[in-house]
Write an enzyme that holds these catalytic residues in place. Structure first.
Site, mmCIF file in Angstrom:
data_model
loop_
_atom_site.group_PDB
_atom_site.id
_atom_site.type_symbol
_atom_site.label_atom_id
_atom_site.label_comp_id
_atom_site.label_asym_id
_atom_site.label_seq_id
_atom_site.Cartn_x
_atom_site.Cartn_y
_atom_site.Cartn_z
ATOM 1 N N SER A 10 78.107 -32.754 -116.359
ATOM 2 C CA SER A 10 79.194 -33.765 -116.255
ATOM 3 C C SER A 10 78.487 -34.673 -117.199
ATOM 4 C CB SER A 10 78.797 -33.724 -115.036
ATOM 5 O OG SER A 10 78.796 -34.418 -114.019
ATOM 6 N N CYS A 11 80.084 -35.013 -117.468
ATOM 7 C CA CYS A 11 80.393 -36.478 -118.495
ATOM 8 C C CYS A 11 79.629 -38.113 -117.803
ATOM 9 C CB CYS A 11 81.693 -36.124 -118.773
ATOM 10 S SG CYS A 11 82.575 -35.604 -119.885
ATOM 11 N N PRO A 12 79.403 -38.677 -118.604
ATOM 12 C CA PRO A 12 79.210 -39.006 -119.454
ATOM 13 C C PRO A 12 77.290 -38.348 -119.738
ATOM 14 C CG PRO A 12 78.285 -41.133 -118.508
ATOM 15 C CD PRO A 12 78.495 -39.790 -117.115
#
Lengths: 75, 271
Positions: A10-12
């Site tokens: 997932s981000c970041p």
């Protein structure tokens, strides 16, 4: 060409891992980065461009992921 | 050595920064910083340097935690009263970040031990509360060519400057000799607002990190002063002093010495 698989990351963290992988390369080297649809494909290319890397291409894979081709920019 | 997955996550907000990245974070993990004083200034300095992943942190302080410390020395908690400050600080550093190696020195710095102590570190941070220690740290760092951050606080005002020996203004360029004994009240006599060391100490920790990364513009040749009552920062450029007794053209100080007449520190004055 090396492929960095960031599907499911997932981000970041996906950007962080892409950035770390690019740090190990020389300017002008190319890599492919495999990204999830949605937030990942929206943010990671933009962030890599902001770091000075060259985005060479982005295409959707048959499974609905994205393959981003990047050339490492100046350090 | 490559960063582990948990390090990548822990330091992700650093790694994202262009000025840090994975290589910068590795530099921090391979760095050694000595904090002298585990009190008001030492608390935020130690907490932030620990969180930042400075690989080795040394802390020197002979004192134990006292109830009157807790209003500002945020690394020490109520159950720590009576415990040596260096032990209390080490426990918090390790709780924040097990990556950090902590070396404790439960002693006051003196002319006898300071040269050996600072020689083991890349950067020194002055978090002390008395002039004897501040002049000793300046002299030792200048003589050893060791970069350091000076910080001082009293009541509502604080000051800080970064000293790059031989390159930038040192503490004695500005103040060639200590003030006469009792000319300046100490924290225990004059008081200090509890958040003040948080501001100054955080700036000192920032300078340490920037120095280790080799990024940005250091607070060298400029003294930053902060007045919390007026809420004003001032940044005063101060050039090197050719008559500085330690880094000037004809230095008179060639080795460290204790300023014996100044050895009245806050904590020694307690009844």
């Amino acid at each position: 060409m090396t492929t960095i698989d960031l599907r499911g990351v997932s981000c970041p963290t996906n950007f962080v891992k892409a950035k770390l992988a690019l740090e190990e390369l020389e300017t002008g080297d190319r890599v492919e980065i495999l990204l999830d649809d949605g937030e990942a494909v929206k943010n990671v290319p933009r962030s890599l461009k902001g770091e000075g890397h060259k985005l060479l291409g982005l295409r959707e894979t048959a499974e609905g992921h994205y393959l981003l081709e990047v050339e490492k920019g100046e350090e | 050595m490559a960063l582990t997955d948990s390090q990548i996550e822990r330091y992700s907000r650093h790694i994202i920064l262009k000025e840090v990245g994975g290589k910068g974070q590795q530099k921090l993990l391979n760095s050694k910083v000595l904090i002298i004083g585990a009190g008001g200034l030492g608390a935020p300095i130690a907490l932030y340097l620990a969180a930042a992943g400075i690989g080795t942190i040394g802390i020197a302080d002979a004192d134990s935690v006292d109830l009157s410390n807790l209003q500002r020395q945020v690394i020490h908690f109520t159950p720590d009263i009576g415990k040596p400050k260096v032990i209390s600080a080490k426990e918090k550093i390790q709780a924040i970040n097990p990556d950090v190696q902590v070396r404790t020195y439960q002693q006051w710095v003196s002319a006898a031990n300071i040269m050996e102590l600072i020689s083991q570190y890349d950067f020194v941070v002055d978090g002390t509360d008395n002039f004897a220690a501040k002049f000793l740290i300046n002299d030792a760092c200048v003589l050893a060519g060791k970069p350091y951050s000076h910080g001082g606080i009293l009541q509502f005002v604080g000051q800080t400057i970064t000293v790059l020996p031989g390159e930038s203004t040192c503490y004695r360029c500005i103040f060639p000799t200590p003030p006469p004994k009792d000319a300046i009240p100490t924290c225990s006599q004059a008081g200090v607002i509890g958040v003040l060391p948080g501001v100054i100490g955080s700036i000192q920790a920032t300078e340490a990190i920037k120095f280790l990364l080799g990024k940005g513009k250091l607070l060298a040749g400029r003294m930053l002063t902060y007045d919390a009552l007026e809420m004003k920062f001032r940044d005063v450029t101060i050039n090197r002093n050719p008559n500085c007794p330690i880094c000037g053209e004809n230095p008179t100080i060639t080795q460290v010495r204790d300023e014996l007449e100044l050895l009245t520190v806050c904590d020694l004055e307690k009844p």
